[in-house]
Design a protein around this motif. Structure first.
Motif, PDB file in Angstrom:
ATOM      1  N   ALA A 251       1.018  -1.172  -0.159  1.00  0.00           N
ATOM      2  CA  ALA A 251       0.110  -0.054  -0.158  1.00  0.00           C
ATOM      3  C   ALA A 251       0.823   1.577  -0.596  1.00  0.00           C
ATOM      4  CB  ALA A 251      -0.949   0.424   0.793  1.00  0.00           C
ATOM      5  N   GLY A 252       2.030   1.084  -0.328  1.00  0.00           N
ATOM      6  CA  GLY A 252       2.718   1.751  -0.206  1.00  0.00           C
ATOM      7  C   GLY A 252       3.417   2.773   0.980  1.00  0.00           C
ATOM      8  N   ALA A 253       3.350   2.065   2.360  1.00  0.00           N
ATOM      9  CA  ALA A 253       4.020   2.036   3.564  1.00  0.00           C
ATOM     10  C   ALA A 253       5.508   1.783   3.955  1.00  0.00           C
ATOM     11  CB  ALA A 253       3.153   2.074   4.530  1.00  0.00           C
ATOM     12  N   GLU A 254       6.353   2.942   4.365  1.00  0.00           N
ATOM     13  CA  GLU A 254       7.549   1.989   4.426  1.00  0.00           C
ATOM     14  C   GLU A 254       7.702   1.278   5.938  1.00  0.00           C
ATOM     15  OE1 GLU A 254      12.320   4.093   5.127  1.00  0.00           O
ATOM     16  OE2 GLU A 254      11.027   5.849   4.526  1.00  0.00           O
ATOM     17  N   VAL A 255       8.590   0.241   5.694  1.00  0.00           N
ATOM     18  CA  VAL A 255       8.261  -0.518   7.013  1.00  0.00           C
ATOM     19  C   VAL A 255      10.341  -0.613   7.397  1.00  0.00           C
ATOM     20  CG1 VAL A 255       7.782  -2.691   7.910  1.00  0.00           C
ATOM     21  CG2 VAL A 255       6.453  -1.821   6.203  1.00  0.00           C
ATOM     22  N   LEU A 256      10.515  -0.963   8.164  1.00  0.00           N
ATOM     23  CA  LEU A 256      11.637  -0.829   9.131  1.00  0.00           C
ATOM     24  C   LEU A 256      11.786  -2.250  10.194  1.00  0.00           C
ATOM     25  CD1 LEU A 256      14.610   1.244  10.248  1.00  0.00           C
ATOM     26  CD2 LEU A 256      13.808  -1.112  11.328  1.00  0.00           C
ATOM     27  N   VAL A 257      11.674  -3.955   9.331  1.00  0.00           N
ATOM     28  CA  VAL A 257      11.892  -4.356  10.434  1.00  0.00           C
ATOM     29  C   VAL A 257      13.660  -4.815  11.100  1.00  0.00           C
ATOM     30  CG1 VAL A 257      11.370  -6.922   9.942  1.00  0.00           C
ATOM     31  CG2 VAL A 257      10.480  -5.403   8.682  1.00  0.00           C
ATOM     32  N   THR A 258      13.083  -4.658  11.988  1.00  0.00           N
ATOM     33  CA  THR A 258      14.461  -5.624  13.063  1.00  0.00           C
ATOM     34  C   THR A 258      14.183  -6.328  13.162  1.00  0.00           C
ATOM     35  OG1 THR A 258      13.122  -5.398  14.798  1.00  0.00           O
ATOM     36  CG2 THR A 258      14.109  -3.539  14.582  1.00  0.00           C
ATOM     37  N   GLU A 259      15.237  -7.619  13.246  1.00  0.00           N
ATOM     38  CA  GLU A 259      15.729  -8.303  14.009  1.00  0.00           C
ATOM     39  C   GLU A 259      17.050  -8.679  15.594  1.00  0.00           C
ATOM     40  OE1 GLU A 259      19.096 -12.228  12.512  1.00  0.00           O
ATOM     41  OE2 GLU A 259      16.822 -11.143  10.812  1.00  0.00           O
ATOM     42  N   ILE A 260      16.383  -9.029  16.399  1.00  0.00           N
ATOM     43  CA  ILE A 260      17.603  -9.092  17.701  1.00  0.00           C
ATOM     44  C   ILE A 260      16.781  -9.919  18.581  1.00  0.00           C
ATOM     45  CG2 ILE A 260      17.114  -7.685  20.341  1.00  0.00           C
ATOM     46  CD1 ILE A 260      15.771  -5.842  18.823  1.00  0.00           C
ATOM     47  N   ARG A 261      18.040 -10.517  18.695  1.00  0.00           N
ATOM     48  CA  ARG A 261      18.513 -11.862  18.809  1.00  0.00           C
ATOM     49  C   ARG A 261      19.368 -12.343  20.368  1.00  0.00           C
ATOM     50  NH1 ARG A 261      16.954 -16.058  14.816  1.00  0.00           N
ATOM     51  NH2 ARG A 261      15.163 -15.362  13.537  1.00  0.00           N
ATOM     52  N   ASP A 262      20.189 -11.057  20.621  1.00  0.00           N
ATOM     53  CA  ASP A 262      21.154 -11.312  21.499  1.00  0.00           C
ATOM     54  C   ASP A 262      20.936  -9.886  21.696  1.00  0.00           C
ATOM     55  OD1 ASP A 262      22.732 -10.172  19.648  1.00  0.00           O
ATOM     56  OD2 ASP A 262      23.693 -11.728  19.175  1.00  0.00           O
ATOM     57  N   VAL A 263      21.591  -9.063  22.986  1.00  0.00           N
ATOM     58  CA  VAL A 263      22.123  -7.654  23.593  1.00  0.00           C
ATOM     59  C   VAL A 263      22.934  -7.390  22.620  1.00  0.00           C
ATOM     60  CG1 VAL A 263      23.183  -6.546  25.576  1.00  0.00           C
ATOM     61  CG2 VAL A 263      21.362  -9.167  25.800  1.00  0.00           C
ATOM     62  N   PRO A 264      24.033  -7.555  21.832  1.00  0.00           N
ATOM     63  CA  PRO A 264      24.207  -6.208  21.474  1.00  0.00           C
ATOM     64  C   PRO A 264      23.877  -5.732  19.904  1.00  0.00           C
ATOM     65  CG  PRO A 264      26.067  -8.615  21.678  1.00  0.00           C
ATOM     66  CD  PRO A 264      24.774  -8.729  22.634  1.00  0.00           C
ATOM     67  N   GLN A 265      23.434  -7.221  19.665  1.00  0.00           N
ATOM     68  CA  GLN A 265      22.502  -6.517  18.100  1.00  0.00           C
ATOM     69  C   GLN A 265      21.174  -5.451  18.484  1.00  0.00           C
ATOM     70  OE1 GLN A 265      20.354 -10.033  16.506  1.00  0.00           O
ATOM     71  NE2 GLN A 265      20.909  -9.321  13.992  1.00  0.00           N
ATOM     72  N   ALA A 266      20.870  -5.699  19.921  1.00  0.00           N
ATOM     73  CA  ALA A 266      19.562  -5.254  20.308  1.00  0.00           C
ATOM     74  C   ALA A 266      20.254  -3.434  19.982  1.00  0.00           C
ATOM     75  CB  ALA A 266      18.925  -5.697  21.730  1.00  0.00           C
ATOM     76  N   PHE A 267      21.404  -3.458  20.878  1.00  0.00           N
ATOM     77  CA  PHE A 267      21.767  -1.806  20.240  1.00  0.00           C
ATOM     78  C   PHE A 267      22.097  -1.667  19.763  1.00  0.00           C
ATOM     79  CE2 PHE A 267      23.415  -3.565  25.031  1.00  0.00           C
ATOM     80  CZ  PHE A 267      22.427  -2.580  25.597  1.00  0.00           C
ATOM     81  N   ARG A 268      22.281  -2.691  18.405  1.00  0.00           N
ATOM     82  CA  ARG A 268      22.283  -1.742  17.040  1.00  0.00           C
ATOM     83  C   ARG A 268      21.147  -1.870  16.286  1.00  0.00           C
ATOM     84  NH1 ARG A 268      26.206  -6.426  16.930  1.00  0.00           N
ATOM     85  NH2 ARG A 268      24.887  -8.025  15.838  1.00  0.00           N
ATOM     86  N   GLU A 269      20.457  -2.352  16.858  1.00  0.00           N
ATOM     87  CA  GLU A 269      19.404  -2.245  16.152  1.00  0.00           C
ATOM     88  C   GLU A 269      18.506  -0.693  16.692  1.00  0.00           C
ATOM     89  OE1 GLU A 269      17.337  -5.167  13.465  1.00  0.00           O
ATOM     90  OE2 GLU A 269      19.433  -3.836  13.026  1.00  0.00           O
ATOM     91  N   LEU A 270      18.660  -0.586  17.951  1.00  0.00           N
ATOM     92  CA  LEU A 270      17.829   0.626  18.286  1.00  0.00           C
ATOM     93  C   LEU A 270      18.743   2.134  17.850  1.00  0.00           C
ATOM     94  CD1 LEU A 270      17.797  -0.778  22.142  1.00  0.00           C
ATOM     95  CD2 LEU A 270      16.061   0.403  21.105  1.00  0.00           C
ATOM     96  N   ALA A 271      19.827   1.779  17.668  1.00  0.00           N
ATOM     97  CA  ALA A 271      20.758   2.747  16.491  1.00  0.00           C
ATOM     98  C   ALA A 271      20.355   2.682  15.566  1.00  0.00           C
ATOM     99  CB  ALA A 271      21.359   2.269  16.898  1.00  0.00           C
ATOM    100  N   ARG A 272      19.554   2.045  14.800  1.00  0.00           N
ATOM    101  CA  ARG A 272      19.194   1.886  13.574  1.00  0.00           C
ATOM    102  C   ARG A 272      17.802   2.907  13.465  1.00  0.00           C
ATOM    103  NH1 ARG A 272      16.944  -1.823   9.074  1.00  0.00           N
ATOM    104  NH2 ARG A 272      16.313  -3.756  11.130  1.00  0.00           N
TER     105      ARG A 272
END
Length: 239
Positions: free
Chosen positions: A77-98
């Motif tokens: 429908a034209g929406a921009e969707v950002l999908v996160t993937e978080i499997r551990d604590v370091p990845q959580a910080f990277r994805e939060l910053a993104r």
């Protein structure tokens, strides 16, 4: 910037870091308290028409919490969707910053720095304990392989016994859970709301720790206090 969040922990992160950017969130987005935005249904059953009616610049989702068909419909429908993937604590910080960068946050928020310092300065656990970590009952489901919550517990000295299971959230019969004889049974209050009267009775003779699901499974501002909150609950485990 107009943002709709379909992930409760990311809702809290955006609300804290980009005031005014959120225009929509799920019914399960309970933090921060008093959040006044349009509610768009659940994480598994969002109302896509209502989301689109908000004309969002960005929809924030997660590959585990949200269903691919719903996200595909939003994109179609034209929406921009950002999908996160978080499997551990370091990845959580990277994805939060993104996520925060995508929401137009130019200055790194203080809570994110504090949370990262908290986790990077954790002392090595003096002892390690084994655990069973149910997340549902009727049927019983537990943490399996490759989960954020599993990594959180491991960093606190708790190794859950199904960490190498082929499934991420396997169904395991209660008799098998009891037979694994863990040092502790970790019972979070979400997604299933385990309480002192609903959960521990299934594991007679085993220490049970009733823990905050927000601190165990959310990746956001709660990360800063999660080691302390979870540590206190784990130490208070009683048979």
């Amino acid at each position: 910037m107009r943002v709709v969040s379909l992930v409760p922990s990311l809702t809290e992160a955006v609300a804290r870091s980009a005031p005014g950017a959120l225009v929509g969130a799920t019914d399960w987005c309970t933090h921060p308290s008093g959040l006044d935005v349009v509610r768009v249904g659940g994480t598994k059953n969002p109302e896509t028409d209502r989301i689109l009616s908000l004309a969002p610049d960005l929809v924030i989702a997660n590959e585990e919490e949200n269903r691919a068909p719903d996200l595909a419909a939003l994109r179609a429908a034209g929406a921009e969707v950002l999908v996160t993937e978080i499997r551990d604590v370091p990845q959580a910080f990277r994805e939060l910053a993104r996520v925060l960068d995508a929401c137009g946050v130019t200055a790194r928020p203080r809570w994110l720095d504090e949370a990262e310092r908290t986790w990077s300065s954790l002392p090595e656990p003096g002892t390690r304990r084994t655990a069973v970590v149910p997340i549902w009952r009727r049927p019983w489901m537990v943490l399996g392989r490759d989960t954020f919550a599993g990594d959180v517990l491991a960093r606190l000295g708790v190794d859950h016994v199904h960490a190498t299971h082929p499934d991420r959230y396997p169904r395991v019969p209660l008799e098998e859970l009891r037979a694994s004889a863990p040092d502790v049974v970790v019972l979070p209050d979400e997604p299933y709301r385990f309480t002192a009267d609903d959960g521990p009775e299934a594991f007679p003779g085993l220490p049970c720790a009733l823990v905050s699901g927000r601190h165990l499974t959310w990746y956001g501002p709660s990360l800063a206090e999660a080691p302390r909150v979870l540590g206190e609950a784990l130490r208070a485990a009683r048979p």
